[in-house]
Scaffold this active site. Structure first.
Site, PDB file in Angstrom:
ATOM      1  N   LYS A   1       0.825  -1.204   0.000  1.00 37.10           N
ATOM      2  CA  LYS A   1       0.000   0.000   0.000  1.00 37.10           C
ATOM      3  C   LYS A   1       0.862   1.258   0.000  1.00 37.10           C
ATOM      4  O   LYS A   1       0.525   2.250  -0.673  1.00 37.10           O
ATOM      5  CB  LYS A   1      -0.930  -0.027   1.210  1.00 37.10           C
ATOM      6  CG  LYS A   1      -2.031  -1.084   1.085  1.00 37.10           C
ATOM      7  CD  LYS A   1      -2.732  -1.382   2.384  1.00 37.10           C
ATOM      8  CE  LYS A   1      -3.731  -2.518   2.216  1.00 37.10           C
ATOM      9  NZ  LYS A   1      -4.320  -2.983   3.480  1.00 37.10           N
TER      10      LYS A   1
ATOM     11  N   GLN B   1      -4.297  -1.703   9.728  1.00 34.10           N
ATOM     12  CA  GLN B   1      -4.132  -3.017   9.113  1.00 34.10           C
ATOM     13  C   GLN B   1      -4.670  -4.081  10.062  1.00 34.10           C
ATOM     14  O   GLN B   1      -4.324  -4.124  11.232  1.00 34.10           O
ATOM     15  CB  GLN B   1      -2.651  -3.280   8.815  1.00 34.10           C
ATOM     16  CG  GLN B   1      -2.361  -4.602   8.135  1.00 34.10           C
ATOM     17  CD  GLN B   1      -3.000  -4.689   6.753  1.00 34.10           C
ATOM     18  OE1 GLN B   1      -2.948  -3.747   5.988  1.00 34.10           O
ATOM     19  NE2 GLN B   1      -3.595  -5.826   6.447  1.00 34.10           N
TER      20      GLN B   1
ATOM     21  N   ASP C   1     -10.909   3.482   4.778  1.00 36.96           N
ATOM     22  CA  ASP C   1     -11.047   2.039   4.584  1.00 36.96           C
ATOM     23  C   ASP C   1     -12.477   1.574   4.856  1.00 36.96           C
ATOM     24  O   ASP C   1     -12.796   0.400   4.691  1.00 36.96           O
ATOM     25  CB  ASP C   1     -10.072   1.290   5.502  1.00 36.96           C
ATOM     26  CG  ASP C   1      -9.785  -0.132   5.045  1.00 36.96           C
ATOM     27  OD1 ASP C   1      -9.948  -0.417   3.839  1.00 36.96           O
ATOM     28  OD2 ASP C   1      -9.388  -0.965   5.883  1.00 36.96           O
TER      29      ASP C   1
END
Length: 302
Positions: free
Chosen positions: A69, A113, A136
């Site tokens: 990413k 994450q 996200d």
């Protein structure tokens, strides 16, 4: 912020004619547009969009994902800030870190994450992310926006799936969709986004009785159960569209790819299908967030 209804453009038209849904190619086109928007935003404001990634521990797969990413951010003209925390980090410490990033005006988007470890209250951690920086799509507010069809950030993997369906001109209204999986950031929001597009949605999971019967009626199958080849090819309805969001060791998805491809009209490969779309949408939503926070106006088209 983006709408919960993905937009298709002529540039997204697929070029593959073999029944494979090429997420990698579509993701490249999306990222090219995002890069142009990021460059224009930086030119107009003097500030580049910034995505903060928070990693707890050193799980090899998570480390790889974060590095990937960051690399994609660099190519798209998005600054990235990596925050690495030890595996022993407590829920309170993680929440404090995320709140600090939420209050930092130099950070426009935040990615935690996951998974973060069984000793951490993941939901509490997600809710420490400011809604305007939840690029996200993991907070309860983002889920509510998806459920009610309101503007907001979509969960990136489900949102990427919708973009693929649009790019391949898959009709959703009135079609029967089966989502196999019920995680709060993948299976559940995928169903909400499909429902918002007038699909008739059935949620299934690892404990569903007679899963095969549900699958054999499905025009669209979203596999998000996290078990290798859990969905058998023989259970796919002829002519169905199959989106495999699973990624298991050995580059194996949640669907028996060979068996399903023999029956499906369209299917995503693993890798190269849903995965690249997740990152592409994350980058796009980071630029959306930066534009909103910097008051920078309409994005660059194309």
């Amino acid at each position: 912020m983006t709408s919960t209804s993905p937009t298709r453009t002529a540039a997204d038209a697929p070029t593959d004619a073999a029944g494979l849904m090429d997420g990698a190619a579509l993701a490249r086109r999306m990222t090219d547009r995002t890069a142009r928007r990021a460059a224009e935003l930086t030119r107009r404001t003097g500030t580049a969009p910034c995505l903060a990634t928070v990693l707890v521990g050193e799980d090899p797969a998570s480390v790889t994902y974060v590095r990937m990413k960051q690399n994609r951010c660099a190519k798209a003209g998005i600054d990235s800030r990596k925050v690495a925390l030890p595996a022993a980090t407590t829920t309170g410490e993680l929440v404090a870190t995320l709140r600090g990033l939420s209050e930092d005006p130099a950070v426009h988007g935040i990615l935690l994450q996951h998974p973060v470890g069984p000793h951490i209250d993941e939901r509490a951690a997600f809710e420490a992310i400011a809604p305007e920086k939840d690029v996200d799509g993991v907070t309860m507010r983002s889920f509510a926006a998806m459920g009610f069809g309101l503007p907001g950030f979509v969960s990136c993997t489900p949102g990427g799936i919708l973009r693929l369906l649009d790019a391949y001109e898959v009709e959703l209204a009135g079609r029967r969709a089966v989502v196999v999986g019920r995680s709060p950031i993948l299976g559940r929001p995928a169903g909400m986004l499909l429902l918002a597009r007038d699909a008739t949605v059935t949620y299934c999971h690892s404990r569903t009785v007679d899963l095969s019967a549900h699958l054999r009626e499905a025009d669209i199958v979203v596999a998000a159960v996290g078990r290798p080849e859990f969905i058998r090819g023989e259970d796919i309805k002829p002519g169905a569209v199959v989106l495999d969001a699973g990624y298991n060791p050995g580059n194996v998805g949640d669907v028996d790819f060979a068996g399903a491809r023999a029956r499906a009209r369209l299917i995503t490969p693993v890798p190269g299908g849903v995965g690249p779309m997740t990152i592409a949408l994350l980058l796009e939503q980071t630029v959306d967030a930066a534009e909103a926070q910097l008051g920078a106006g309409a994005p660059v088209s194309g």
